[in-house]
Write a protein that holds these residues in place. Structure first.
Motif, PDB file in Angstrom:
ATOM      1  N   LEU A  90       0.899  -1.429   0.653  1.00 46.82           N
ATOM      2  CA  LEU A  90      -0.004   0.097   0.273  1.00 46.82           C
ATOM      3  C   LEU A  90       0.891   1.339   0.040  1.00 46.82           C
ATOM      4  O   LEU A  90       0.917   2.206  -0.785  1.00 46.82           O
ATOM      5  N   MET A 150      -8.289  -1.916   2.408  1.00 43.82           N
ATOM      6  CA  MET A 150      -6.658  -1.574   1.778  1.00 43.82           C
ATOM      7  C   MET A 150      -6.305  -2.650   1.419  1.00 43.82           C
ATOM      8  O   MET A 150      -5.716  -2.258  -0.053  1.00 43.82           O
ATOM      9  N   ALA A 177      -6.325  -0.813  -2.460  1.00 44.98           N
ATOM     10  CA  ALA A 177      -5.449   0.177  -2.708  1.00 44.98           C
ATOM     11  C   ALA A 177      -4.195  -0.513  -3.127  1.00 44.98           C
ATOM     12  O   ALA A 177      -3.405   0.090  -3.033  1.00 44.98           O
ATOM     13  N   SER A 178      -3.844  -1.429  -2.137  1.00 45.77           N
ATOM     14  CA  SER A 178      -2.612  -1.795  -1.900  1.00 45.77           C
ATOM     15  C   SER A 178      -2.325  -2.376  -3.679  1.00 45.77           C
ATOM     16  O   SER A 178      -1.194  -2.426  -4.303  1.00 45.77           O
TER      17      SER A 178
END
Length: 323
Positions: free
Chosen positions: A58, A306, A309-310
């Motif tokens: 991320l 998350m 987003a990663s």
């Protein structure tokens, strides 16, 4: 092949100046404070294993401003929620600068979801200020503090609001959106655009022209799935087959469980059209439609964003320069 030039504004993040204060210069710009999401590990061991790997992905650095567009030609599927949560996730877990831009020509609600209802400048005010400054210095808004005066802020995320007058907003065209993206690229490392539902609007052409990664949002319903496919078709028809191939379909659960549709079949269908499908679990606070409090969102939903987003950050070092 050499890497694209680094963002010249890296390391010069500043909050908007107080009313009446003179904009700071690049020489005296404040160094960025550490993010709340990174401070939380102070005094105790950092996460290990898969969680540490996810955070490392991320936090992949960008070599130039990276532009993500979130879109769907169907409203009510979680497009604005996805834009907001993605921005909050980057803002919470990265040291650089992220902004979300409301590009909806029909009185978008992104700023309301992030900041609450308030009177604030819009992207039109930002572009008008650029034109005035360019007439004075020939270069436009060159300092981050000058740009931030026309934005809102929540936590470490900056927000560019849309024009709320539909007649004025509709006239904000392709050139205006290109200019907006150009201005923001001087001060931000990640630019997330919450696009409108009108794929034929000229502003959408301006957005797609500079997009590095496309997110198409769908819901687990037959009508929403069909409109997501139609969105991909429209992007392809406008001349962006690579954006379609590399698109991420985000299926937002707007109810606790899918009804009347086989979810696995839906995922497999979208996987035949583009690279990746991500599921965002249902969260009652998000779908109540109020102002988003990141820390009150469920851990499962924050974790899914998350992961999203990663996945996007994996492309930060390999993306080719935008037009």
């Amino acid at each position: 092949m050499s890497l694209p030039a680094a963002n010249p504004y890296a390391g010069h993040y500043q909050s908007p100046p107080a009313p009446g204060a003179a904009p700071a210069t690049g020489q005296g710009a404040a160094e960025p404070s550490r993010l709340p999401g990174l401070r939380r590990f102070a005094g105790r061991s950092k996460p290990s294993g898969p969680e540490q790997q996810r955070l490392a992905r991320l936090q992949t650095p960008t070599h130039r401003p990276y532009r993500i567009s979130v879109t769907s030609i169907k409203g009510g599927v979680g497009k604005t929620t996805t834009s907001a949560m993605l921005g909050l996730t980057f803002g919470r877990h990265r040291e650089d600068r992220t902004i979300v831009v409301d590009a909806n020509p029909h009185a978008g609600t992104l700023a309301d979801r992030l900041l609450g209802e308030r009177v604030m400048p819009t992207v039109r005010d930002l572009v008008s200020a650029e034109q005035r400054m360019r007439a004075v210095n020939g270069r436009g808004l060159t300092e981050p503090a000058q740009i931030h005066q026309y934005l809102g802020q929540t936590d470490r995320l900056m927000v560019a609001a849309s024009e709320q007058n539909p007649e004025i907003s509709e006239s904000f065209d392709e050139e205006d959106y290109r200019r907006t993206q150009d201005i923001l690229a001087r001060a931000f490392d990640i630019i997330i655009t919450d696009s409108g539902t009108g794929m034929k609007h000229s502003g959408m052409r301006g957005t797609l022209a500079v997009t590095d990664r496309l997110i198409v949002v769908a819901a687990p319903r037959f009508d929403a799935a069909r409109r997501a496919v139609k969105t991909l078709d429209e992007v392809y028809a406008q001349g962006y087959p690579e954006l379609v191939k590399d698109a991420v379909v985000v299926i937002t659960m707007d109810t606790p469980k899918a009804v009347g549709i086989n979810f696995d079949t839906l995922v497999q269908y979208f996987q035949r059209l583009c690279t990746t499908v991500v599921q965002i679990p249902y969260d009652r606070l998000l779908y109540a439609g109020g102002t988003i409090d990141y820390d009150r969102v469920s851990a499962d939903t924050r974790g899914a964003y998350m992961d999203l987003a990663s996945l996007l950050a994996d492309g930060f070092t390999t993306g080719s320069p935008a037009v």
